[in-house]
Motif scaffolding. Structure first.
Motif, PDB file in Angstrom:
ATOM      1  N   ARG A  56      28.886  43.285  41.430  1.00  0.00           N
ATOM      2  CA  ARG A  56      28.784  43.292  39.974  1.00  0.00           C
ATOM      3  C   ARG A  56      29.649  42.190  39.361  1.00  0.00           C
ATOM      4  O   ARG A  56      29.258  41.565  38.370  1.00  0.00           O
ATOM      5  CB  ARG A  56      29.212  44.667  39.423  1.00  0.00           C
ATOM      6  N   THR A  57      30.812  41.951  39.942  1.00  0.00           N
ATOM      7  CA  THR A  57      31.684  40.895  39.427  1.00  0.00           C
ATOM      8  C   THR A  57      31.001  39.531  39.562  1.00  0.00           C
ATOM      9  O   THR A  57      30.994  38.722  38.617  1.00  0.00           O
ATOM     10  CB  THR A  57      33.017  40.887  40.187  1.00  0.00           C
ATOM     11  N   ARG A  58      30.407  39.285  40.728  1.00  0.00           N
ATOM     12  CA  ARG A  58      29.665  38.030  40.921  1.00  0.00           C
ATOM     13  C   ARG A  58      28.459  37.966  40.003  1.00  0.00           C
ATOM     14  O   ARG A  58      28.143  36.925  39.426  1.00  0.00           O
ATOM     15  CB  ARG A  58      29.212  37.907  42.375  1.00  0.00           C
ATOM     16  N   HIS A  59      27.790  39.113  39.880  1.00  0.00           N
ATOM     17  CA  HIS A  59      26.557  39.195  39.078  1.00  0.00           C
ATOM     18  C   HIS A  59      26.861  38.856  37.613  1.00  0.00           C
ATOM     19  O   HIS A  59      26.115  38.080  36.980  1.00  0.00           O
ATOM     20  CB  HIS A  59      26.000  40.612  39.195  1.00  0.00           C
ATOM     21  N   ARG A  60      27.931  39.415  37.085  1.00  0.00           N
ATOM     22  CA  ARG A  60      28.287  39.136  35.692  1.00  0.00           C
ATOM     23  C   ARG A  60      28.717  37.689  35.494  1.00  0.00           C
ATOM     24  O   ARG A  60      28.452  37.102  34.445  1.00  0.00           O
ATOM     25  CB  ARG A  60      29.420  40.081  35.258  1.00  0.00           C
ATOM     26  N   ALA A  61      29.379  37.124  36.507  1.00  0.00           N
ATOM     27  CA  ALA A  61      29.796  35.722  36.401  1.00  0.00           C
ATOM     28  C   ALA A  61      28.583  34.794  36.323  1.00  0.00           C
ATOM     29  O   ALA A  61      28.596  33.793  35.585  1.00  0.00           O
ATOM     30  CB  ALA A  61      30.673  35.341  37.587  1.00  0.00           C
ATOM     31  N   LEU A  62      27.536  35.142  37.068  1.00  0.00           N
ATOM     32  CA  LEU A  62      26.344  34.306  37.064  1.00  0.00           C
ATOM     33  C   LEU A  62      25.476  34.567  35.838  1.00  0.00           C
ATOM     34  O   LEU A  62      24.796  33.671  35.353  1.00  0.00           O
ATOM     35  CB  LEU A  62      25.514  34.587  38.331  1.00  0.00           C
ATOM     36  N   SER A  63      25.501  35.835  35.342  1.00  0.00           N
ATOM     37  CA  SER A  63      24.673  36.198  34.192  1.00  0.00           C
ATOM     38  C   SER A  63      25.509  37.086  33.278  1.00  0.00           C
ATOM     39  O   SER A  63      25.561  38.314  33.457  1.00  0.00           O
ATOM     40  CB  SER A  63      23.419  36.944  34.636  1.00  0.00           C
TER      41      SER A  63
END
Length: 483
Positions: free
Chosen positions: A472-479
């Motif tokens: 989720r942390t990576r996901h939010r950083a990308l989007s």
């Protein structure tokens, strides 16, 4: 619901279909007549089977009588599975619902009906090739580098073939049965039969509301372009997730009646029963996370959650298939659901829970009932998450949830209803309990829920939760707008 009640309702439903068709016998409508004859055949065979067995049942006693009843029930289950599987369409979907959501079925009976989840009579290779040629402009041998004419799965709307694209990608190609749209339309006009079948698969629910919702969802499912859009949405959101996988869509090879996606492998639900309990717990946790992350964060709910739509891998990894029956929720529709879970589980405010039920249309305002009685009846779906701590969801527990929620003898039953936007939600909730019960899954469901609830956003509570948090942390950083 008792097993004999289920069988009686199935057979009575078949007769109802025939009676409902009687006024149309001299009118155009050969398809409906053919469907009615299939239902009539099921009813006649069932009646004859019971009549032939009656003398033996009458003279038998004790264990011998029970064995005869079980043998008779299994013969009927085989007939129901074969008939509904051949009929496909709406009838088969209702059989699928009965196979995993009814609390009164014996394990052997449920295993027989479970054939409807992922294995039914396929169409011929030439017929499947004809549909592909009509939709993609050329026969499968020219549109694909390799095409397996033998289906790997056959379901209610279409069947799936392995293939390799011209650029070398292994894919699964779902080909819709010719004429299935007309078949579904005929089934949906058999209102008497559908009502009886729905009372089997969803007893005591508002059948008209459920029928309306089922009609909308199944009509959508016939157009594979809608399913492709749903699957793209879910695949995009769960891209890179550590345990949840959604196969990607191959858009250039997908049309209204052909859906091509990446090929996925994995164990079927029946195989998972032999896995160690730890692996089944992990699988159950992933399914739980998928259901509620999808609801609260994507605003979408897979309306066809039967076990045939899962492929399992060790370590809790699950591939989710079939997004034709996705129900989308608006923020306004989600708000009452969050309010109810918050008042009963987090705030522990019974009166606020009652008010949220009334304002959202689940409970008649001013009903002459105590709040305690309302909570006992309507908070059944929250029992696993009202308090922290590990809890095992067994098949017996899942069945008790079904019986308690649909208890017509409860004084609360006369004052509750499920608003149409949420009728499919109840079926999916019951389906989730049934799946977790079959897995005998153990987890701290409350702690996992707190990770997911938007109004709590608790810390990771399991190793899968920690992996999901990193995703989720990576996901939010990308989007930045995601999650």
């Amino acid at each position: 619901m008792k097993l004999r009640t289920l069988l009686a309702a199935l057979l009575a439903g078949a007769w109802a279909a025939v009676l409902a068709l009687a006024p149309f016998r001299r009118r155009p409508g050969r398809l409906r007549r053919d469907r009615g004859r299939a239902a009539l055949g099921l009813a006649v065979r069932g009646g004859a089977r019971y009549a032939a067995s009656a003398p033996r049942l009458f003279v038998a006693a004790g264990e011998q009588r029970q064995l005869l009843r079980e043998d008779l029930a299994l013969q009927t289950a085989e007939d129901v599975a074969d008939t509904l599987g051949a009929m496909k369409g709406v009838m088969m979907k209702l059989g699928q619902m009965a196979s995993y959501a009814d609390g009164g079925l014996s394990p052997a009976f449920r295993r027989t009906l479970a054939r409807l989840q992922d294995s039914v009579p396929p169409m011929t290779p030439s017929l499947a090739a004809t549909v592909v040629a009509e939709e993609l402009g050329a026969p499968p041998e020219r549109r694909f580098a390799r095409w397996d004419p033998r289906p790997i799965a056959a379901a209610s709307i279409g069947q799936v073939h392995r293939a390799v694209t011209l650029d070398g990608r292994a894919v699964a190609v779902k080909v819709q049965y010719p004429g299935i749209a007309e078949t579904i339309a005929a089934d949906l006009r058999n209102v008497a039969l559908l009502r009886r079948m729905l009372r089997v698969a969803a007893p005591a629910q508002d059948v008209d509301a459920l029928l309306s919702e089922l009609r909308d969802r199944i009509t959508d499912e016939v157009d594979y372009r809608r399913e492709a859009a749903n699957q793209r949405l879910m695949a995009s959101y769960y891209d890179g997730h550590p345990t949840i996988h959604i196969p990607g869509i191959v858009s250039e090879l997908s049309t209204r009646r052909v859906l091509t996606s990446e090929l996925s492998g994995g164990a079927r639900f029946a195989e998972v029963a032999a896995w160690p309990q730890h692996e089944r717990d992990l699988a159950g946790e992933t399914i739980y996370r998928f259901v509620f992350r999808s609801l609260y964060e994507v605003g979408a709910f897979n309306g066809d959650p039967h076990p045939g739509n899962y492929l399992f891998h060790r370590g809790g990894r699950v591939t989710f298939l079939d997004f034709g029956l996705v129900k989308h929720f608006t923020p306004a529709e989600l708000r009452p659901l969050m309010q109810m879970v918050r008042t009963i589980c987090v705030d522990h405010d019974p009166e606020a829970f009652r008010r949220s039920l009334e304002t959202s249309g689940f409970l008649r305002p001013g009903a002459p009932l105590s709040t305690e009685a309302i909570i006992e009846h309507l908070a059944v779906f929250y029992d696993t998450i009202r308090e922290p701590g590990p809890l095992t969801i067994t098949s017996d527990y899942a069945s008790s949830v079904v019986r308690r929620f649909f208890d017509l003898r409860s004084p609360v039953a006369d004052y509750i209803s499920v608003p149409q936007p949420y009728v499919i939600l109840q079926r999916i909730n019951l389906g989730l309990f049934a799946v977790l019960g079959e897995l005998s899954a153990t987890a701290d469901w409350r702690a996992i829920s707190e990770e997911i609830w938007p109004f709590v956003q608790g810390p990771a509570s399991t190793p899968l939760g920690e992996a999901e948090l990193a995703w989720r942390t990576r996901h939010r950083a990308l989007s930045p707008t995601a999650g």
